[in-house]
Design an enzyme around this catalytic site. Structure first.
Site, PDB file in Angstrom:
ATOM      1  N   SER A  38      -6.393   2.961   9.542  1.00  0.00           N
ATOM      2  CA  SER A  38      -6.790   3.573   8.271  1.00  0.00           C
ATOM      3  C   SER A  38      -7.730   2.652   7.505  1.00  0.00           C
ATOM      4  O   SER A  38      -7.680   1.431   7.628  1.00  0.00           O
ATOM      5  CB  SER A  38      -5.557   3.884   7.421  1.00  0.00           C
ATOM      6  OG  SER A  38      -5.071   2.718   6.780  1.00  0.00           O
ATOM      7  N   GLY A  39      -8.559   3.274   6.674  1.00  0.00           N
ATOM      8  CA  GLY A  39      -9.426   2.486   5.812  1.00  0.00           C
ATOM      9  C   GLY A  39      -8.623   1.644   4.840  1.00  0.00           C
ATOM     10  O   GLY A  39      -8.978   0.497   4.558  1.00  0.00           O
ATOM     11  N   ASP A  78     -10.441   5.841  10.907  1.00  0.00           N
ATOM     12  CA  ASP A  78     -10.831   6.502   9.664  1.00  0.00           C
ATOM     13  C   ASP A  78     -12.178   5.923   9.220  1.00  0.00           C
ATOM     14  O   ASP A  78     -12.262   4.744   8.879  1.00  0.00           O
ATOM     15  CB  ASP A  78      -9.740   6.237   8.629  1.00  0.00           C
ATOM     16  CG  ASP A  78     -10.095   6.686   7.228  1.00  0.00           C
ATOM     17  OD1 ASP A  78     -11.093   7.407   7.056  1.00  0.00           O
ATOM     18  OD2 ASP A  78      -9.357   6.308   6.292  1.00  0.00           O
ATOM     19  N   CYS A 115      -9.570   7.103  -2.762  1.00  0.00           N
ATOM     20  CA  CYS A 115      -8.300   7.141  -2.054  1.00  0.00           C
ATOM     21  C   CYS A 115      -7.431   8.217  -2.700  1.00  0.00           C
ATOM     22  O   CYS A 115      -7.416   8.344  -3.937  1.00  0.00           O
ATOM     23  CB  CYS A 115      -7.628   5.772  -2.156  1.00  0.00           C
ATOM     24  SG  CYS A 115      -5.931   5.723  -1.535  1.00  0.00           S
ATOM     25  N   ARG A 150     -11.486  15.921   8.187  1.00  0.00           N
ATOM     26  CA  ARG A 150     -10.539  15.972   7.077  1.00  0.00           C
ATOM     27  C   ARG A 150     -11.177  16.652   5.880  1.00  0.00           C
ATOM     28  O   ARG A 150     -12.342  16.404   5.556  1.00  0.00           O
ATOM     29  CB  ARG A 150     -10.122  14.549   6.711  1.00  0.00           C
ATOM     30  CG  ARG A 150      -9.433  14.411   5.359  1.00  0.00           C
ATOM     31  CD  ARG A 150      -9.046  12.975   5.087  1.00  0.00           C
ATOM     32  NE  ARG A 150      -9.118  12.662   3.654  1.00  0.00           N
ATOM     33  CZ  ARG A 150      -8.759  11.496   3.125  1.00  0.00           C
ATOM     34  NH1 ARG A 150      -8.298  10.533   3.900  1.00  0.00           N
ATOM     35  NH2 ARG A 150      -8.879  11.294   1.826  1.00  0.00           N
TER      36      ARG A 150
END
Length: 298
Positions: A38-39, A78, A115, A150
């Site tokens: 994940s980022g 991601d 986020c 996404r």
């Protein structure tokens, strides 16, 4: 060894978060062939930064390449919105394919992206969002890289999420990931676990193409999500939370006592940082290569 694409064809896949090569090795030892980078986890562990999209494409590509080279795992990465405009997105997809990533996840947020733990998420228009996926699909040509699309249109409506996911699939995305953190103005935390499961089942049915989602609701498992039509279950941050919690506990115990003994007694090492960890990392293979070279003579 089967590929991520093949495993998805055969049934549901679990992708636990793994933010570096060692964590990926541990995931493999537990039986996972697919991991998720994940980022949030990358920026926290490699840059000491919050998830604010400050990583560069080259930093993340290099990190993925090291993980894949060391482990051979199928890494889902991601890549947010693709590190810039259409040409940057195109180049990014090609670079991640060259690095050996199994899949990249691309989202439809507008810049500056946010986020989901923060407020202020916005999405680009449908046509711009679809164009991102079309560009990514064209860029991955000649590789087996999968595209996960996404949408953060949960900030708009359920219908918008479904229409975007269907469009992304039509543009060639292999899987879609509908975010549900604030669907129809109702926070996901305000839904019961049973309501969340019903929501995932409804989305999978109405979208009608392979769908990914994040952590199972409390009391449910990845298999429960597979049973209602989800293809890929991603647990992006649980391993990071486990690692940071254990490390914080250790530092606090060390500061309080001036010794590692108390923590080590309370929490015996499952993989000691000695020869045992080196063996888990394949030291025998390295020693075998060393042995191919005759020893030097005094």
């Amino acid at each position: 060894m089967t590929t991520l694409r093949e495993r998805l064809r055969d049934g549901g896949v679990i992708a636990p978060g793994a933010h570096d090569a060692l964590t990926t090795v541990l995931a493999q030892r537990a039986g996972f062939d697919t991991t998720y980078l994940s980022g949030f986890a990358f920026e926290a562990t490699q840059l000491g930064a919050p998830d604010m999209a400050v990583a560069t494409m080259s930093e993340l590509v290099s990190h993925v390449a090291r993980i894949v080279s060391a482990t051979g795992a199928d890494v889902i990465c991601d890549i947010d919105t693709g590190f810039g405009g259409p040409n940057s997105l195109h180049r990014s997809v090609r670079e991640f394919a060259r690095a050996g990533a199994a899949a990249v996840q691309i989202e439809d947020q507008a810049e500056p992206k946010r986020c989901p733990f923060l407020s202020g998420r916005r999405v680009v228009g449908r046509e711009a969002a679809a164009a991102r996926i079309r560009i990514a699909v064209e860029a991955r040509r000649g590789s087996d890289l999968m595209i996960i699309a996404r949408t953060d249109a949960d900030e708009i409506s359920t219908d918008e999420v479904i229409e975007r996911c269907q469009r992304f699939s039509a543009e060639g995305a292999d899987l879609v990931l509908p975010m549900v953190r604030n669907l129809d103005g109702r926070p996901i935390t305000g839904r019961t676990p049973q309501e969340r499961m019903a929501l995932y089942e409804d989305l999978a049915s109405r979208i009608g193409s392979p769908m990914a989602t994040l952590d199972p609701p409390p009391g449910f498992t990845a298999q429960d999500l597979f049973d209602v039509g989800v293809s890929l279950v991603i647990l992006p941050l649980a391993s990071l939370e486990a690692a940071t919690s254990a490390t914080a506990d250790y530092f606090e115990a060390l500061r309080a006592s001036g010794s590692s003994d108390g923590y080590a007694t309370a929490h015996p090492a499952r993989l000691p940082a000695n020869l045992e960890m080196m063996e888990a990392l394949g030291v025998e293979e390295y020693l075998a290569r060393d042995a191919l070279v005759p020893e030097a003579h005094a």
